[in-house]
Design an enzyme around this catalytic site. Structure first.
Site, PDB file in Angstrom:
ATOM      1  N   SER A  80       3.933   2.139   8.507  1.00  0.00           N
ATOM      2  CA  SER A  80       3.729   1.194   7.421  1.00  0.00           C
ATOM      3  C   SER A  80       5.050   0.959   6.717  1.00  0.00           C
ATOM      4  O   SER A  80       5.753   1.909   6.375  1.00  0.00           O
ATOM      5  CB  SER A  80       2.729   1.745   6.418  1.00  0.00           C
TER       6      SER A  80
ATOM      7  N   HIS B 145       0.817  -1.219   0.000  1.00  0.00           N
ATOM      8  CA  HIS B 145       0.000   0.000   0.000  1.00  0.00           C
ATOM      9  C   HIS B 145       0.853   1.273   0.000  1.00  0.00           C
ATOM     10  O   HIS B 145       0.350   2.346  -0.319  1.00  0.00           O
ATOM     11  CB  HIS B 145      -1.078  -0.018   1.093  1.00  0.00           C
TER      12      HIS B 145
ATOM     13  N   ASP C 181       1.218  -7.725   2.407  1.00  0.00           N
ATOM     14  CA  ASP C 181       1.292  -6.295   2.082  1.00  0.00           C
ATOM     15  C   ASP C 181       2.751  -5.833   1.902  1.00  0.00           C
ATOM     16  O   ASP C 181       3.285  -5.108   2.733  1.00  0.00           O
ATOM     17  CB  ASP C 181       0.598  -5.504   3.201  1.00  0.00           C
TER      18      ASP C 181
HETATM   19  N1  ARG Z   1      -5.088   0.602   7.809  1.00  0.00           N
HETATM   20  C1  ARG Z   1      -3.781   0.622   7.180  1.00  0.00           C
HETATM   21  C2  ARG Z   1      -3.110   1.949   7.385  1.00  0.00           C
HETATM   22  O1  ARG Z   1      -3.485   2.913   7.575  1.00  0.00           O
HETATM   23  C3  ARG Z   1      -3.771   0.200   5.750  1.00  0.00           C
HETATM   24  C4  ARG Z   1      -4.390   1.147   4.767  1.00  0.00           C
HETATM   25  C5  ARG Z   1      -4.354   0.669   3.350  1.00  0.00           C
HETATM   26  N2  ARG Z   1      -5.214  -0.486   3.120  1.00  0.00           N
HETATM   27  C6  ARG Z   1      -6.558  -0.414   2.839  1.00  0.00           C
HETATM   28  N3  ARG Z   1      -7.254  -1.510   2.681  1.00  0.00           N
HETATM   29  N4  ARG Z   1      -7.191   0.733   2.700  1.00  0.00           N
HETATM   30  O2  ARG Z   1      -3.386   3.017   7.396  1.00  0.00           O
HETATM   31  N1  GLU Z   2      -1.416   1.398   7.577  1.00  0.00           N
HETATM   32  C1  GLU Z   2      -0.759   2.405   8.383  1.00  0.00           C
HETATM   33  C2  GLU Z   2       0.207   3.249   7.547  1.00  0.00           C
HETATM   34  O1  GLU Z   2      -0.056   3.449   6.385  1.00  0.00           O
HETATM   35  C3  GLU Z   2      -0.065   1.752   9.518  1.00  0.00           C
HETATM   36  C4  GLU Z   2      -1.098   1.305  10.424  1.00  0.00           C
HETATM   37  C5  GLU Z   2      -1.243   2.162  11.637  1.00  0.00           C
HETATM   38  O2  GLU Z   2      -1.830   3.261  11.585  1.00  0.00           O
HETATM   39  O3  GLU Z   2      -0.720   1.682  12.638  1.00  0.00           O
HETATM   40  O4  GLU Z   2       1.168   3.816   8.030  1.00  0.00           O
END
Ligand code: ARG
Ligand code: GLU
Length: 709
Positions: free
Chosen positions: A644, A83, A218
């Site tokens: 991330s 991502h 990922d």
């Molecule tokens: N929650 C994770 C992070 O903030 C992954 C975000 C990307 N993945 C998704 N399915 N939207 O931010």
């Molecule tokens: N998915 C998050 C990022 O893009 C990391 C997850 C979190 O917020 O801990 O940095």
């Protein structure tokens, strides 16, 4: 016998170390080292951060401003999340070469794909410059103080010694109580090496986002290229793979519950030292408002996306963007409630009050908590008005968001004149083409109707523009979407055609434009100034509160600075958790779980045929464990957005996992970390290598790495 053994075990196991915290790697205390050792770490602080010899920090750059990455080979091979590399993978994709759908693997360095604009930044050294930054700020008013600090930072950034190919960057820590200078090196020739198909790299998509048990691979791979002198250089085909000062060996020995883990990276923002009153406001007022708005927008979009495949493609990425924090806030509110964060903060504040009086510091700190109560009460309606404006006008209603860009255009006309206006106008017209390619009037109109109704009913009356004061949402919607030119690209182009003065006139006669202009004017006049004014007071209170906490807390208190996108380490162990009564989540998932979730042709849960074949044959090579293929694991590391792509490192400094998310029940860790339910989610390095080697047939990349067991 059994009882005796248990007792002995109990007596010899050291007390559970406290966990949580994001620590500055150059400033680890004896306490940090003691905790890390008690959790099982076998390294010295010197191995983590050193300016004199290579150390872990030399393998962990920030990836393109927002994510983290790590170097995993002597030839500058770089690992980060799928991502995080998503936009680059997408930008190389065409209908014939759809790398998002099918994955991409460079089979030689010649096939690696350049990504103009992408940068990777390493930290060379870290030092404290607080005294220099605060020079000449004593006895200034809050506003003058902030201005002087900014001036000092600007001039120090220029004057502090560094090499010509490096940069200085100065950041504040502990809410303005400490300033630290980072010398950095930024590499600009970053090439895409590989990415799995989205059905692996984004497996589970939004449904599984923030969710454990998780089964997402990922990850994506890049390579850093440098000039012949191994220093940062602009892109050139003559550049060579970067030779890192340090790269992380990969441990394929695997992880098990209670193993030590450490996550190195660039966490973006946390607010761990808010007073109880602020947390109460987030839980009861601000988060629920934002959740309600996004909930309404998502329901509308989802309804259309389910019925219409064209709309599904147009809105998939927008939907995911809205859903990510919507889901996070819901988890955050539940977690803050369940962990009694407000009551814990109130207890802490009672204790704090005692420290203040014991230290005889009432004059300096005695009013802090009452002042917080006053200022947070005062800011509440303004903060709410601000959130509504941002979420409804700037974020989730497309017509208003587009209208706001045109409003900014009019501002350019007023401030800078016709020529600047025309330049900016042409850019806007060009960039709106892509916006309208994915625009559906039908969807946006329904979203608008829902969100403007919330705006009319929930924004404090005194902040509403006249146009919304006694408006009826359905009528207003019919009026705006029936008459405004903003509902189509053609319409906008017509509005923007012609001489600047004529354009401004046409815009101001447009129903949609009139509305966003009135909303913006009301916000700028009635909300923003007062919000800024009170917020400045709160910032000053928070700085003094932080100073008091640092000064008055017991010597062994664990006080770490809030995240600010600078390099941190957080440590903990591999551990399951209990999300709710009678339910226990194991800390490791396996490929079996991918197959359990498999829904053929589903846009979230499809699985590539080749992966199913490897699963059926149990063909896991050296990466499996007892005939099973581990996929993800969780730990007690305290992470946030920006982490991330961060490496999860074992007791000896080897890479065991790649951080990419947190569990839903623990997303409140940005405000209140609770070791019982806060967990970060990592993809197991064995799964990464299995996909690279067995699934993609890119074993030459694994040969570049150093594997240990
Ligand atoms: N929650 C994770 C992070 O903030 C992954 C975000 C990307 N993945 C998704 N399915 N939207 O931010
Ligand atoms: N998915 C998050 C990022 O893009 C990391 C997850 C979190 O917020 O801990 O940095």
């Amino acid at each position: 016998m059994k009882l005796l053994r248990l007792l002995v075990l109990f007596l010899t196991v050291p007390a559970v170390a406290q966990q949580g915290g994001m620590w500055i790697p150059s400033l680890l205390s004896g306490l940090n080292e003691k905790e890390m050792k008690s959790l099982g770490m076998k390294m010295k602080a010197e191995d983590i951060y050193s300016v004199n010899h290579s150390s872990l920090k030399d393998a962990v750059p920030q990836f393109d401003g927002g994510c983290t990455a790590e170097v995993i080979s002597p030839q500058g091979l770089l690992l980060t999340n799928h991502h995080c590399g998503y936009d680059n993978i997408q930008s190389h994709s065409t209908l014939e070469h759809d790398y998002l759908t099918n994955g991409f693997w460079a089979m030689s360095q010649a096939e690696e794909l350049p990504n103009p604009g992408v940068v990777v930044t390493f930290i060379v050294s870290i030092d404290d410059v607080t005294t220099k930054v605060l020079e000449g700020t004593q006895s200034l008013s809050e506003e003058a103080r902030q201005k002087k600090i900014q001036e000092n930072i600007t001039s120090l950034t220029k004057s502090l010694p560094k090499e010509s190919w490096q940069e200085n960057s100065i950041r504040t820590f502990y809410e303005g109580n400490q300033y630290i200078r980072f010398i950095t090196e930024t590499f600009k020739d970053i090439r895409l090496v590989g990415a799995p198909p989205s059905s692996i790299g984004k497996f589970g998509s939004d449904t599984d986002n923030w969710v454990w048990p998780r089964h997402t691979g990922d990850f994506s791979m890049f390579r850093i290229y440098a000039g012949k002198d191994n220093r940062p250089a602009e892109y050139s085909k003559d550049n060579v793979p970067y030779k890192p000062k340090h790269f992380l060996p990969v441990n394929i020995g695997g992880v098990k519950e209670n193993d030590f883990t450490m996550v190195f990276g660039y966490p973006g923002r946390t607010t761990e030292y808010l007073p109880a009153v602020a947390v109460e406001q987030i839980v009861n007022v601000l988060d629920p408002a934002k959740i309600e708005i996004r909930d309404a927008a998502l329901k509308v979009e989802d309804g259309f996306m389910r019925k219409d495949p064209q709309i599904k493609i147009q809105y998939a990425s927008k939907y995911a963007g809205i859903a990510n924090y919507w889901k996070k806030w819901i988890g955050e509110v539940q977690g803050l409630k369940k962990s009694n964060a407000v009551a814990i903060k109130r207890n802490y504040e009672a204790q704090f009050t005692q420290w203040v009086s014991k230290a005889g510091k009432q004059a300096e700190y005695g009013n802090l908590l009452p002042d917080f109560e006053v200022q947070y009460k005062a800011i509440e309606p303004y903060a709410l008005g601000r959130d509504y404006f941002v979420e409804v006008a700037l974020r989730n209603t497309e017509l208003l968001t587009i209208g706001y860009r045109l409003y900014q255009l009019e501002q350019v006309y007023n401030a800078k004149g016709a020529q600047s206006f025309t330049d900016r106008k042409n850019n806007t017209i060009a960039s709106l083409e892509a916006t309208y390619k994915d625009y559906s009037k039908a969807v946006d109109e329904k979203v608008f109707e829902q969100l403007i109704a919330l705006y009319i009913n929930k924004v404090p009356k005194q902040f509403l523009p006249d146009a919304l004061l006694n408006a009826n949402a359905a009528q207003l919607t019919a009026d705006v979407y029936g008459k405004s030119g903003l509902v189509s690209y053609e319409g906008v182009k017509q509005l923007l055609a012609g001489e600047p003065a004529a354009v401004i006139q046409k815009l101001n006669a447009d129903k949609g434009y009139q509305l966003i202009k009135a909303m913006t004017a009301a916000y700028m006049e009635k909300v923003a100034p007062k919000y800024e004014e009170i917020n400045l007071k709160i910032t000053a209170l928070q700085r003094t509160y932080m100073k008091a906490i640092l000064e008055l807390s017991p010597k062994d208190a664990r006080i770490f600075p809030d995240a600010n996108s600078t390099l941190r380490i957080t440590y903990g162990k591999v551990k399951g958790y209990e999300p709710r009564d009678a339910v226990y989540y194991e800390p490791v998932t396996y490929l079996d779980g991918v197959i359990e979730k498999y829904v053929p042709n589903d846009y979230e849960f499809d699985v590539p045929q080749k992966l199913i074949e490897l699963y059926n044959k149990k063909d896991y090579g050296q990466y499996g464990e007892n005939g099973k293929m581990p996929v993800c694991f969780i730990g007690t590391n305290h992470t946030t957005g920006g982490n991330s792509g961060s490496p999860a490192i074992d007791a000896k400094g080897n890479l065991i996992g790649l951080n990419f998310d947190r569990v839903w029940e623990g997303t409140m860790s940005d405000i209140h970390y609770d070791p019982n339910i806060c967990r970060n989610i990592m993809v197991d390095m064995r799964y990464v290598l299995f996909i690279v080697d067995k699934f993609a047939g890119a074993g030459h990349l694994v040969k570049e790495m150093k594997l240990v067991k």
